[in-house]
Design a protein around this motif. Structure first.
Motif, PDB file in Angstrom:
ATOM      1  N   PRO A 150       2.371 -15.825  11.381  1.00 39.65           N
ATOM      2  CA  PRO A 150       3.251 -15.347  10.323  1.00 39.65           C
ATOM      3  C   PRO A 150       2.949 -13.887   9.995  1.00 39.65           C
ATOM      4  O   PRO A 150       1.792 -13.454  10.088  1.00 39.65           O
ATOM      5  CB  PRO A 150       2.905 -16.250   9.137  1.00 39.65           C
ATOM      6  N   ILE A 151       3.994 -13.161   9.629  1.00 39.02           N
ATOM      7  CA  ILE A 151       3.795 -11.800   9.117  1.00 39.02           C
ATOM      8  C   ILE A 151       3.757 -11.890   7.604  1.00 39.02           C
ATOM      9  O   ILE A 151       4.734 -12.329   6.986  1.00 39.02           O
ATOM     10  CB  ILE A 151       4.944 -10.860   9.533  1.00 39.02           C
ATOM     11  N   VAL A 152       2.646 -11.502   7.017  1.00 40.23           N
ATOM     12  CA  VAL A 152       2.618 -11.431   5.560  1.00 40.23           C
ATOM     13  C   VAL A 152       2.972  -9.999   5.153  1.00 40.23           C
ATOM     14  O   VAL A 152       2.178  -9.083   5.297  1.00 40.23           O
ATOM     15  CB  VAL A 152       1.276 -11.925   4.959  1.00 40.23           C
ATOM     16  N   ASP A 153       4.198  -9.840   4.704  1.00 42.71           N
ATOM     17  CA  ASP A 153       4.699  -8.531   4.260  1.00 42.71           C
ATOM     18  C   ASP A 153       4.358  -8.433   2.782  1.00 42.71           C
ATOM     19  O   ASP A 153       4.980  -9.093   1.952  1.00 42.71           O
ATOM     20  CB  ASP A 153       6.213  -8.472   4.510  1.00 42.71           C
ATOM     21  N   THR A 154       3.337  -7.641   2.477  1.00 36.00           N
ATOM     22  CA  THR A 154       2.775  -7.637   1.123  1.00 36.00           C
ATOM     23  C   THR A 154       3.288  -6.474   0.300  1.00 36.00           C
ATOM     24  O   THR A 154       3.008  -5.325   0.612  1.00 36.00           O
ATOM     25  CB  THR A 154       1.239  -7.558   1.185  1.00 36.00           C
ATOM     26  N   TRP A 155       4.010  -6.774  -0.769  1.00 37.97           N
ATOM     27  CA  TRP A 155       4.401  -5.710  -1.692  1.00 37.97           C
ATOM     28  C   TRP A 155       3.380  -5.622  -2.813  1.00 37.97           C
ATOM     29  O   TRP A 155       3.086  -6.620  -3.476  1.00 37.97           O
ATOM     30  CB  TRP A 155       5.788  -5.954  -2.322  1.00 37.97           C
ATOM     31  N   TRP A 156       2.842  -4.439  -3.005  1.00 38.51           N
ATOM     32  CA  TRP A 156       1.967  -4.172  -4.143  1.00 38.51           C
ATOM     33  C   TRP A 156       1.787  -2.683  -4.272  1.00 38.51           C
ATOM     34  O   TRP A 156       2.434  -1.913  -3.551  1.00 38.51           O
ATOM     35  CB  TRP A 156       0.638  -4.925  -4.019  1.00 38.51           C
ATOM     36  N   GLN A 157       0.935  -2.238  -5.183  1.00 36.95           N
ATOM     37  CA  GLN A 157       0.785  -0.816  -5.482  1.00 36.95           C
ATOM     38  C   GLN A 157      -0.656  -0.519  -5.899  1.00 36.95           C
ATOM     39  O   GLN A 157      -1.385  -1.430  -6.276  1.00 36.95           O
ATOM     40  CB  GLN A 157       1.666  -0.441  -6.683  1.00 36.95           C
ATOM     41  N   THR A 158      -0.992   0.769  -5.899  1.00 28.92           N
ATOM     42  CA  THR A 158      -2.296   1.185  -6.411  1.00 28.92           C
ATOM     43  C   THR A 158      -2.525   0.558  -7.788  1.00 28.92           C
ATOM     44  O   THR A 158      -3.609   0.059  -8.097  1.00 28.92           O
ATOM     45  CB  THR A 158      -2.339   2.723  -6.534  1.00 28.92           C
ATOM     46  N   GLU A 159      -1.478   0.555  -8.589  1.00 28.47           N
ATOM     47  CA  GLU A 159      -1.584   0.081  -9.967  1.00 28.47           C
ATOM     48  C   GLU A 159      -1.776  -1.425 -10.075  1.00 28.47           C
ATOM     49  O   GLU A 159      -2.289  -1.909 -11.077  1.00 28.47           O
ATOM     50  CB  GLU A 159      -0.310   0.452 -10.743  1.00 28.47           C
ATOM     51  N   THR A 160      -1.316  -2.174  -9.093  1.00 28.86           N
ATOM     52  CA  THR A 160      -1.389  -3.641  -9.230  1.00 28.86           C
ATOM     53  C   THR A 160      -2.732  -4.197  -8.759  1.00 28.86           C
ATOM     54  O   THR A 160      -3.018  -5.371  -8.974  1.00 28.86           O
ATOM     55  CB  THR A 160      -0.256  -4.359  -8.463  1.00 28.86           C
ATOM     56  N   GLY A 161      -3.522  -3.369  -8.080  1.00 28.07           N
ATOM     57  CA  GLY A 161      -4.873  -3.770  -7.678  1.00 28.07           C
ATOM     58  C   GLY A 161      -4.913  -4.644  -6.432  1.00 28.07           C
ATOM     59  O   GLY A 161      -5.849  -4.585  -5.661  1.00 28.07           O
ATOM     60  N   GLY A 162      -3.930  -5.485  -6.255  1.00 26.17           N
ATOM     61  CA  GLY A 162      -3.899  -6.375  -5.099  1.00 26.17           C
ATOM     62  C   GLY A 162      -2.481  -6.857  -4.884  1.00 26.17           C
ATOM     63  O   GLY A 162      -1.546  -6.452  -5.601  1.00 26.17           O
ATOM     64  N   HIS A 163      -2.343  -7.761  -3.920  1.00 24.77           N
ATOM     65  CA  HIS A 163      -1.031  -8.284  -3.532  1.00 24.77           C
ATOM     66  C   HIS A 163      -0.273  -8.852  -4.725  1.00 24.77           C
ATOM     67  O   HIS A 163      -0.877  -9.447  -5.625  1.00 24.77           O
ATOM     68  CB  HIS A 163      -1.204  -9.410  -2.508  1.00 24.77           C
ATOM     69  N   MET A 164       1.038  -8.726  -4.701  1.00 21.58           N
ATOM     70  CA  MET A 164       1.888  -9.258  -5.776  1.00 21.58           C
ATOM     71  C   MET A 164       2.976 -10.175  -5.232  1.00 21.58           C
ATOM     72  O   MET A 164       3.150 -11.291  -5.694  1.00 21.58           O
ATOM     73  CB  MET A 164       2.534  -8.098  -6.551  1.00 21.58           C
ATOM     74  N   ILE A 165       3.745  -9.643  -4.286  1.00 16.52           N
ATOM     75  CA  ILE A 165       4.840 -10.441  -3.710  1.00 16.52           C
ATOM     76  C   ILE A 165       4.638 -10.487  -2.203  1.00 16.52           C
ATOM     77  O   ILE A 165       4.627  -9.447  -1.550  1.00 16.52           O
ATOM     78  CB  ILE A 165       6.219  -9.815  -4.016  1.00 16.52           C
ATOM     79  N   ASN A 166       4.430 -11.655  -1.670  1.00 16.23           N
ATOM     80  CA  ASN A 166       4.301 -11.807  -0.213  1.00 16.23           C
ATOM     81  C   ASN A 166       4.323 -13.270   0.189  1.00 16.23           C
ATOM     82  O   ASN A 166       4.005 -14.142  -0.607  1.00 16.23           O
ATOM     83  CB  ASN A 166       3.007 -11.140   0.299  1.00 16.23           C
ATOM     84  N   PRO A 167       4.696 -13.517   1.455  1.00 17.06           N
ATOM     85  CA  PRO A 167       4.676 -14.888   1.948  1.00 17.06           C
ATOM     86  C   PRO A 167       3.247 -15.409   2.019  1.00 17.06           C
ATOM     87  O   PRO A 167       2.301 -14.628   2.145  1.00 17.06           O
ATOM     88  CB  PRO A 167       5.246 -14.783   3.361  1.00 17.06           C
ATOM     89  N   LEU A 168       3.089 -16.721   1.967  1.00 15.36           N
ATOM     90  CA  LEU A 168       1.791 -17.350   2.204  1.00 15.36           C
ATOM     91  C   LEU A 168       1.876 -18.074   3.550  1.00 15.36           C
ATOM     92  O   LEU A 168       2.861 -18.773   3.815  1.00 15.36           O
ATOM     93  CB  LEU A 168       1.470 -18.340   1.086  1.00 15.36           C
ATOM     94  N   PRO A 169       0.845 -17.913   4.403  1.00 16.85           N
ATOM     95  CA  PRO A 169       0.931 -18.435   5.770  1.00 16.85           C
ATOM     96  C   PRO A 169       1.253 -19.920   5.848  1.00 16.85           C
ATOM     97  O   PRO A 169       1.976 -20.338   6.750  1.00 16.85           O
ATOM     98  CB  PRO A 169      -0.464 -18.162   6.331  1.00 16.85           C
TER      99      PRO A 169
END
Ligand code: WTA
Length: 672
Positions: free
Chosen positions: A422-441
């Motif tokens: 699976p490709i986990v396409d992770t949307w997040w930002q410097t400000e969010t610290g870690g992953h926010m929106i992404n698929p789970l394998p």
């Protein structure tokens, strides 16, 4: 879950759905949609209790917290505040006396291909010894330390050593200029800088220490008492007596034992500067407890990490991705990770694939820009195609930093992931610290180009200007409606800007505005399979994303007009680019007559180099064009929308009746 070859080659329509790989689902840390929904249910039932459980299970606390979330001073939220812990202890000491102790923590592959391995036990000793060296030079809890280092084990050691004694690190990407470095040293009032004499990238030796010297000599850096210099290469560099010390000297005689300093969960772990739409880069401040919990937990959730995994995040420690998924997350998860010094195209563009084979990498995390450039390279030269390497060790592959276009997604899925990962396409930002929106394998059916669904507990929505949720299928602004543990705490030195930039009054001052546009799918194209999925449409502010690097249009404009002998005015916009995602286009008015022909080419080259010197090579405008004036409204506002159209080479459809001098549009349309 086989892909029909005919649909892959044809023009991509984004309605194909790839169900999760059954073998992965069976063993996944979050296995199946029902498990995902159960976590969501828990989060919705009692939001603080959900996070409290996760924080207790995923971190080692020297003093347990009793309060989970404090919203009394919103939007300055506090999590687990009365609890105490140490980040480095949670990444290293925690594993001592367990089977992880003698496991390889880091497989380091140098630019020239030399490989060294460091076990968790050895890493703890090295971090402790360097922490003692910092202490010996007077660095203490709460002090800021700027790190300007190449991708090396020492870079990770430097960050962990700061965390160990409660010092706040601020890593500056090694590609930034002396001026950018200077700005950050001054804003953070750093007491020390940790650097290397040189860095090695793509067979070239590039100075780092000389840039530190230049930055400090600019003035205003009196706070800096020590510069630690790692001798990466045999070449000597200038050393300032009384201030500079080599790693070898600093470490000599220091014990490899250093007790970790317990800090409050809210104690700043680091500051990381990033671009906003206005003004200078902002120092995004992160906490110790909430941040660390999330970087560890997203390793388990997003990457489905298992004890035998070999994890590789190709980011640089100078970006947030390198913080969360090189320095903290993988070590807190006790996994073996690869740290790579070089570039994907040296000695050839097959380097990534060869390294995956060599180190039996099982989870691989990179950026769309890298994928796109490697697609191009492998089309030109079959020898660097991923098919030439054995990639069967891969289980999961990931993407971060910018939207991944469906074409690149399909190529990555087939040629790297073998239609099995699976490709986990992770949307997040410097400000969010870690992953926010992404698929789970083990959970999420994939749709190319969609980052799918938020992680359990992450309350994302798409809203209009009034803060109302928009219907599915309609575009809007991406927001997070509830605070989450790993969120930004403030902007260093500028709490007002924190409030203004992220928690606009229009939405009641409590909802986090991400600065990205998004649309949730109405499921029409997929017969409901992707209903509610998020697709990121790009920034809604003046932030540029070039090869996954964040830059402000204002920053580039300021750099251009700082060339006072030449430039009168400048405006910068982005246009789409096949390779880098976005490209920077600068519209420049000179203090002399508008140049044409060779002269224009020469001045454009001069300006590009100037911007590289002011900010860093990543900020060089791709297109520069010259006009007698900028297109402005009667009130003198630059008509950026017009410039965006010109940059894209589109016909002008906007009303230009208010334009004083329509000729300038033609002038700017002339490409150099
Ligand atoms: C963009 C990098 C689409 C987005 C972790 C965001 C993405 C900015 C994705 C943050 C993605 C990051 N899909 N866009 N998977 N990941 N972005 O702070 O515009 O360097 O706001 O953090 O990158 O960039 P930053």
């Amino acid at each position: 879950m086989s892909v029909q070859p005919s649909t892959v080659e044809s023009v991509l329509i984004e309605n194909r759905v790839f169900p999760p790989n059954e073998a992965l689902v069976r063993q996944a840390n979050i296995s199946g949609m029902a498990a995902y929904q159960a976590l969501w249910k828990e989060a919705k039932n009692d939001y603080p209790a959900f996070w409290a459980r996760l924080a207790r299970e995923n971190l080692v606390w020297t003093k347990p917290f009793t309060r989970t979330l404090d919203e009394s001073n919103a939007p300055f939220f506090k999590w687990f505040e009365d609890g105490e812990l140490n980040a480095s202890a949670n990444c290293l000491d925690k594993h001592m006396g367990t089977p992880v102790e003698n496991k390889t923590a880091i497989i380091f592959e140098a630019d020239d291909g030399a490989v060294t391995k460091v076990t968790y036990k050895e890493l703890l000793a090295r971090v402790s010894q360097f922490a003692n060296a910092l202490k010996a030079r007077g660095v203490k809890k709460g002090d800021r330390v700027v790190i300007y280092m190449p991708m090396t084990v020492e870079g990770v050691v430097a960050m962990q050593a700061c965390a160990r004694i409660g010092a706040i690190h601020s890593v500056v990407f090694g590609g930034f200029s002396a001026k950018s470095l200077h700005e950050r040293i001054v804003d953070a009032a750093a007491v020390a800088v940790i650097t290397a004499n040189y860095q090695l990238r793509g067979g070239k030796e590039l100075p780092l220490k000389a840039i530190v010297d230049e930055a400090i000599e600019t003035g205003g850096c009196e706070s800096v008492k020590t510069v630690f210099v790692y001798q990466r290469t045999a070449t000597t560099c200038n050393m300032v007596g009384g201030r500079d010390i080599t790693f070898a000297e600093a470490l000599a005689g220091q014990s490899t034992d250093c007790p970790p300093v317990p800090v409050s969960a809210e104690h700043p772990l680091f500051i990381l500067y990033t671009s906003g739409s206005t003004g200078k880069p902002k120092g995004v401040q992160h906490s110790t407890g909430g941040y660390l919990m999330w970087s560890k937990l997203t390793m388990d959730w997003t990457f489905d990490i298992k004890p035998d995994d070999v994890f590789w995040c190709t980011a640089d420690i100078g970006w947030v991705t390198g913080h969360s998924y090189i320095t903290y997350g993988p070590l807190a998860a006790g996994v073996t990770e690869i740290v790579f010094e070089g570039v994907p195209t040296y000695p050839d563009a097959g380097r990534f694939w060869q390294m995956i084979e060599r180190h039996k990498c099982s989870v691989f995390y990179t950026a769309p820009t890298a994928i796109r450039s490697l697609i191009k390279a492998s089309e030109a030269d079959a020898k660097v195609h991923p098919a030439r390497s054995d990639l069967s060790s891969l289980r999961i592959i990931g993407s971060v930093g910018e939207p991944i276009n469906p074409e690149a997604w399909m190529w990555y899925y087939r040629n790297v992931g073998g239609e099995r990962c699976p490709i986990v396409d992770t949307w997040w930002q410097t400000e969010t610290g870690g992953h926010m929106i992404n698929p789970l394998p083990g959970v999420t059916p994939l749709v190319p180009g969609s980052c799918t669904l938020p992680l359990p507990g992450i309350m994302t929505e798409v809203v209009d200007e009034t803060g109302q949720t928009v219907p599915q299928g309609a575009g809007g602004m991406l927001v997070v409606t509830k605070p989450w543990p790993s969120m930004i705490r403030t902007i260093w030195n500028d709490p007002e800007r924190y409030k203004k930039a992220y928690f606009p009054e229009e939405f009641g001052g409590k909802i986090y505005l991400a600065g990205d546009g998004a649309v949730r799918s109405n499921g029409e194209a997929t017969k409901g399979a992707d209903r509610g999925y998020f697709r990121i449409t790009g920034r809604i502010d003046d932030v540029l994303n070039v090869s996954g690097h964040r830059l402000g249009t204002m920053e580039v404009e300021s750099a251009l007009v700082a060339k006072t002998d030449l430039v009168a005015e400048a405006a910068v916009v982005a246009r789409p680019d096949d390779l880098t995602g976005e490209a920077i286009c600068a519209f420049v008015v000179l203090k002399r007559a508008r140049p044409t022909g060779d002269e224009a080419t020469k001045i454009a080259a001069e300006l590009r180099n100037w911007v590289a010197k002011e900010i860093g090579p990543i900020a060089k405008p791709k297109d520069i064009s010259f006009g007698d004036n900028l297109p402005k409204t009667r009130s003198g506002k630059i008509m950026r929308r017009l410039l965006r159209s010109i940059a894209k080479g589109e016909a002008i459809t906007q009303d230009i009746s208010t334009l004083e001098n329509p000729q300038i549009l033609e002038q700017f349309a002339q490409k150099l």
